[in-house]
Scaffold this motif. Structure first.
Motif, short mmCIF file in Angstrom:
data_model
loop_
_atom_site.label_atom_id
_atom_site.label_comp_id
_atom_site.label_asym_id
_atom_site.label_seq_id
_atom_site.Cartn_x
_atom_site.Cartn_y
_atom_site.Cartn_z
N LEU A 1 0.84 -1.19 0.00
CA LEU A 1 0.00 0.00 0.00
C LEU A 1 0.88 1.24 0.00
CD1 LEU A 1 -2.80 -0.98 2.51
CD2 LEU A 1 -2.92 -0.91 0.04
N GLY A 2 0.65 2.10 -0.97
CA GLY A 2 1.42 3.33 -1.09
C GLY A 2 0.66 4.49 -0.49
N LYS A 3 0.98 5.69 -0.96
CA LYS A 3 0.33 6.90 -0.47
C LYS A 3 -1.13 6.91 -0.87
CE LYS A 3 2.98 11.03 0.22
NZ LYS A 3 3.66 12.15 -0.36
N GLY A 4 -1.97 7.26 0.05
CA GLY A 4 -3.40 7.35 -0.23
C GLY A 4 -4.08 5.99 -0.26
N GLY A 5 -3.42 4.94 0.19
CA GLY A 5 -4.03 3.62 0.24
C GLY A 5 -4.08 2.90 -1.10
N LYS A 6 -3.34 3.40 -2.08
CA LYS A 6 -3.33 2.75 -3.39
C LYS A 6 -2.32 1.61 -3.40
CE LYS A 6 -4.63 6.77 -6.10
NZ LYS A 6 -4.25 7.66 -7.19
#
Length: 115
Positions: free
Chosen positions: A92-97
């Motif tokens: 999971l990256g920035k913003g939950g993507k």
């Protein structure tokens, strides 16, 4: 140490040849190399994903030539388990993507048996 200095030679015996089917390769390595250094060297030289490294310090044997007695040198053996089914990693990256990391790994070491 450079990867070429860590991995000295592959060990090809009947038992190590059987383990190749399971993704386990056996190498003679530098006596001062750690498991992490061995894993990084194998990944860099052969472009595979290393899962586990087991090391064994082999003691030298007593040898005789007539009246003269001596010892063979001590050496270190590493059994490296590689990932035979490399898959893309997601996290999971920035913003939950979800972000995929796709590295190109091989599923075997082709140069091991001289192929």
């Amino acid at each position: 140490m450079r990867p070429e200095d860590i991995i000295i030679a592959p060990i090809i015996t009947e038992k190590s040849s059987e383990n190749i089917q399971n993704g386990r390769y056996t190498f003679e390595v530098n006596k001062k190399a750690t498991k992490i250094q061995i894993a990084n060297a194998v990944e860099k030289l052969f472009e595979v994903k290393v899962l586990k490294v087991n090391t064994i310090s082999v003691k030298g044997k007593m040898k005789r030539m007539g009246a003269h007695a001596g010892m063979t040198p001590d050496w270190k053996k590493a059994i490296v388990t590689i990932d035979t089914n490399p898959a893309d990693k997601t996290y999971l990256g920035k913003g939950g993507k979800e972000v995929k990391v796709s590295k190109k790994y091989k599923d075997s070491i082709d140069e091991f048996m001289g192929a």
